[in-house]
Design a protein around this motif. Sequence first.
Motif, PDB file in Angstrom:
ATOM      1  N   VAL A 179       0.940  -1.346  -0.333  1.00 46.91           N
ATOM      2  CA  VAL A 179       0.149  -0.258   0.212  1.00 46.91           C
ATOM      3  C   VAL A 179       0.590   1.587  -0.276  1.00 46.91           C
ATOM      4  CG1 VAL A 179      -0.720   0.277   2.100  1.00 46.91           C
ATOM      5  CG2 VAL A 179      -2.033   1.176   1.136  1.00 46.91           C
ATOM      6  N   ALA A 180       1.959   1.483   0.661  1.00 48.06           N
ATOM      7  CA  ALA A 180       2.903   2.599   0.531  1.00 48.06           C
ATOM      8  C   ALA A 180       3.959   2.520  -0.845  1.00 48.06           C
ATOM      9  CB  ALA A 180       4.108   2.190   1.242  1.00 48.06           C
ATOM     10  N   MET A 181       3.713   1.380  -1.691  1.00 52.18           N
ATOM     11  CA  MET A 181       4.445   1.452  -2.819  1.00 52.18           C
ATOM     12  C   MET A 181       3.209   1.977  -3.499  1.00 52.18           C
ATOM     13  SD  MET A 181       5.716  -1.756  -5.759  1.00 52.18           S
ATOM     14  CE  MET A 181       3.919  -1.712  -6.106  1.00 52.18           C
ATOM     15  N   GLU A 182       1.787   1.392  -3.614  1.00 43.34           N
ATOM     16  CA  GLU A 182       0.980   2.116  -4.655  1.00 43.34           C
ATOM     17  C   GLU A 182       1.206   3.472  -4.049  1.00 43.34           C
ATOM     18  OE1 GLU A 182      -2.030  -0.189  -3.692  1.00 43.34           O
ATOM     19  OE2 GLU A 182      -0.964  -2.062  -4.703  1.00 43.34           O
ATOM     20  N   ALA A 183       0.496   3.927  -3.121  1.00 44.55           N
ATOM     21  CA  ALA A 183       0.047   6.306  -2.765  1.00 44.55           C
ATOM     22  C   ALA A 183       1.674   6.499  -2.677  1.00 44.55           C
ATOM     23  CB  ALA A 183       0.422   5.814  -0.786  1.00 44.55           C
ATOM     24  N   TYR A 184       2.810   6.162  -2.863  1.00 44.95           N
ATOM     25  CA  TYR A 184       4.036   6.727  -3.868  1.00 44.95           C
ATOM     26  C   TYR A 184       3.421   6.848  -5.143  1.00 44.95           C
ATOM     27  CZ  TYR A 184       9.137   7.855  -3.503  1.00 44.95           C
ATOM     28  OH  TYR A 184       9.978   8.228  -3.867  1.00 44.95           O
ATOM     29  N   GLY A 185       3.257   6.086  -5.603  1.00 37.87           N
ATOM     30  CA  GLY A 185       2.784   5.588  -6.643  1.00 37.87           C
ATOM     31  C   GLY A 185       2.121   7.551  -7.135  1.00 37.87           C
ATOM     32  N   ILE A 186       0.689   6.928  -6.961  1.00 38.98           N
ATOM     33  CA  ILE A 186      -0.114   7.925  -6.816  1.00 38.98           C
ATOM     34  C   ILE A 186       0.817   9.795  -6.270  1.00 38.98           C
ATOM     35  CG2 ILE A 186      -1.668   8.785  -5.784  1.00 38.98           C
ATOM     36  CD1 ILE A 186      -2.614   6.138  -5.306  1.00 38.98           C
ATOM     37  N   LEU A 187       1.134   9.667  -5.108  1.00 41.15           N
ATOM     38  CA  LEU A 187       2.038  10.929  -5.062  1.00 41.15           C
ATOM     39  C   LEU A 187       2.579  11.332  -6.161  1.00 41.15           C
ATOM     40  CD1 LEU A 187       2.481  10.524  -1.450  1.00 41.15           C
ATOM     41  CD2 LEU A 187       1.541  12.407  -2.685  1.00 41.15           C
ATOM     42  N   THR A 188       4.473  10.726  -6.366  1.00 38.09           N
ATOM     43  CA  THR A 188       4.568  11.086  -7.593  1.00 38.09           C
ATOM     44  C   THR A 188       4.685  11.004  -8.938  1.00 38.09           C
ATOM     45  OG1 THR A 188       5.878   8.460  -7.670  1.00 38.09           O
ATOM     46  CG2 THR A 188       6.747  10.154  -5.955  1.00 38.09           C
ATOM     47  N   GLY A 189       2.895  10.846  -9.521  1.00 38.11           N
ATOM     48  CA  GLY A 189       2.512  10.216 -10.451  1.00 38.11           C
ATOM     49  C   GLY A 189       3.618   9.519 -11.675  1.00 38.11           C
ATOM     50  N   VAL A 190       4.140   8.914 -11.007  1.00 41.13           N
ATOM     51  CA  VAL A 190       5.006   7.011 -11.259  1.00 41.13           C
ATOM     52  C   VAL A 190       4.153   6.385 -11.350  1.00 41.13           C
ATOM     53  CG1 VAL A 190       7.121   5.906 -12.047  1.00 41.13           C
ATOM     54  CG2 VAL A 190       7.179   8.918 -10.919  1.00 41.13           C
ATOM     55  N   ASP A 191       3.773   5.532 -12.510  1.00 40.88           N
ATOM     56  CA  ASP A 191       3.195   4.609 -12.952  1.00 40.88           C
ATOM     57  C   ASP A 191       4.003   3.498 -13.017  1.00 40.88           C
ATOM     58  OD1 ASP A 191       1.438   2.615 -12.633  1.00 40.88           O
ATOM     59  OD2 ASP A 191       0.596   2.874 -14.845  1.00 40.88           O
ATOM     60  N   ASP A 192       4.436   2.993 -11.883  1.00 40.18           N
ATOM     61  CA  ASP A 192       5.708   1.883 -11.832  1.00 40.18           C
ATOM     62  C   ASP A 192       5.043   0.696 -11.682  1.00 40.18           C
ATOM     63  OD1 ASP A 192       8.002   0.822 -11.733  1.00 40.18           O
ATOM     64  OD2 ASP A 192       8.921   2.279 -10.167  1.00 40.18           O
ATOM     65  N   GLU A 193       4.185   0.170 -12.101  1.00 39.17           N
ATOM     66  CA  GLU A 193       4.489  -1.464 -10.923  1.00 39.17           C
ATOM     67  C   GLU A 193       5.263  -2.349 -10.239  1.00 39.17           C
ATOM     68  OE1 GLU A 193       2.336  -4.680 -13.733  1.00 39.17           O
ATOM     69  OE2 GLU A 193       1.440  -2.711 -14.116  1.00 39.17           O
ATOM     70  N   CYS A 194       6.674  -2.238 -10.419  1.00 38.99           N
ATOM     71  CA  CYS A 194       7.266  -2.555  -9.880  1.00 38.99           C
ATOM     72  C   CYS A 194       7.553  -1.905  -8.410  1.00 38.99           C
ATOM     73  CB  CYS A 194       9.321  -2.941 -10.465  1.00 38.99           C
ATOM     74  SG  CYS A 194       8.604  -4.583 -11.992  1.00 38.99           S
ATOM     75  N   GLY A 195       7.865   0.044  -8.718  1.00 34.18           N
ATOM     76  CA  GLY A 195       8.208   0.005  -7.303  1.00 34.18           C
ATOM     77  C   GLY A 195       9.328   0.714  -7.368  1.00 34.18           C
ATOM     78  N   GLU A 196      10.451   0.778  -8.169  1.00 34.83           N
ATOM     79  CA  GLU A 196      11.299   1.250  -8.662  1.00 34.83           C
ATOM     80  C   GLU A 196      12.022   2.463  -7.586  1.00 34.83           C
ATOM     81  OE1 GLU A 196      13.738   0.947 -11.837  1.00 34.83           O
ATOM     82  OE2 GLU A 196      12.635  -1.355 -12.409  1.00 34.83           O
ATOM     83  N   GLY A 197      11.074   3.442  -8.176  1.00 29.11           N
ATOM     84  CA  GLY A 197      11.398   4.679  -6.668  1.00 29.11           C
ATOM     85  C   GLY A 197      11.409   4.357  -5.326  1.00 29.11           C
ATOM     86  N   PHE A 198       9.822   4.187  -5.960  1.00 31.12           N
ATOM     87  CA  PHE A 198       9.536   3.863  -3.927  1.00 31.12           C
ATOM     88  C   PHE A 198      10.650   2.931  -2.613  1.00 31.12           C
ATOM     89  CE2 PHE A 198       8.346   0.588  -0.791  1.00 31.12           C
ATOM     90  CZ  PHE A 198       7.443   2.093  -0.081  1.00 31.12           C
ATOM     91  N   TYR A 199      11.257   1.857  -3.761  1.00 31.08           N
ATOM     92  CA  TYR A 199      12.250   1.208  -3.241  1.00 31.08           C
ATOM     93  C   TYR A 199      13.710   2.091  -2.890  1.00 31.08           C
ATOM     94  CZ  TYR A 199       8.757  -2.480  -2.715  1.00 31.08           C
ATOM     95  OH  TYR A 199       7.289  -3.124  -2.229  1.00 31.08           O
ATOM     96  N   GLU A 200      13.936   2.279  -3.962  1.00 30.94           N
ATOM     97  CA  GLU A 200      14.863   2.806  -3.991  1.00 30.94           C
ATOM     98  C   GLU A 200      15.458   3.968  -2.690  1.00 30.94           C
ATOM     99  OE1 GLU A 200      15.671   5.267  -7.940  1.00 30.94           O
ATOM    100  OE2 GLU A 200      16.150   3.619  -8.342  1.00 30.94           O
ATOM    101  N   ALA A 201      13.494   4.965  -2.469  1.00 33.00           N
ATOM    102  CA  ALA A 201      13.898   5.790  -1.405  1.00 33.00           C
ATOM    103  C   ALA A 201      13.753   5.214   0.196  1.00 33.00           C
ATOM    104  CB  ALA A 201      12.562   6.393  -1.782  1.00 33.00           C
ATOM    105  N   LEU A 202      13.241   4.582  -0.306  1.00 33.67           N
ATOM    106  CA  LEU A 202      13.204   2.963   1.041  1.00 33.67           C
ATOM    107  C   LEU A 202      14.498   2.510   1.486  1.00 33.67           C
ATOM    108  CD1 LEU A 202      11.127   1.391   3.047  1.00 33.67           C
ATOM    109  CD2 LEU A 202      11.077   0.102   1.595  1.00 33.67           C
ATOM    110  N   ASP A 203      15.276   2.471   0.607  1.00 36.52           N
ATOM    111  CA  ASP A 203      16.587   2.037   0.968  1.00 36.52           C
ATOM    112  C   ASP A 203      17.691   2.608   1.264  1.00 36.52           C
ATOM    113  OD1 ASP A 203      16.014  -0.937   0.211  1.00 36.52           O
ATOM    114  OD2 ASP A 203      16.808  -0.925  -2.246  1.00 36.52           O
TER     115      ASP A 203
END
Length: 194
Positions: free
Chosen positions: A130-154
């Motif tokens: 759910v956090a990855m999906e919300a991050y995608g909504i916030l950033t406007g990046v449709d990224d099914e793998c959540g690469e941007g989210f996981y980079e920010a998490l890392d």
Amino acid sequence: MDIDSFWELIGECRRQAQTPDERLAWLRDALSRRSSAEVVQFQVCLDEVTHRAFTWDLWAAADRILGGWCSDDGFCSFGLWMVGLGREAFTHAVADPDSLAVTPEIQALVSRPRDVWHDDWPGWESLDYVAMEAYGILTGVDDECGEGFYEALDAVQGDGGDNAGPLGERWDVRCENEAARRLPRLSAIFPLPL
């Protein structure tokens, strides 16, 4: 977002929505109105609390509830489901896994065949996304793998470090004497199939 804010959000989610899908939609919406840093911190908190539940005793409790066999993925999903029970029930379960027997969610399963549990099934894998999906909504990046989210998490968590197994002593919940000693209430209400 700190751990208290995390649990407040989980508690509000429980008050606002009933089914797992409704709760996910509510959480996704609530998170997508926060900053991207708060969304990442939500995942950090979720990872921290589920790590606390990574014990052999809780795995045995999940095994008992699920009929004597709980896979690695099933146990991860069970831990996420426990988060959905709220802070008090989660904390009690980590301290005493047998306390799950008195939660309303577990009581609702007693005496019902597992094949009709459906939305009541004690697992909530989708909470982990759910956090990855919300991050995608916030950033406007449709990224099914959540690469941007996981980079920010890392960037916040690092590599996650500890890949050790569950804490505590491993034991077999199918040993009825041991299960009755360690999980007396769960063993009584969830007899294993013969």
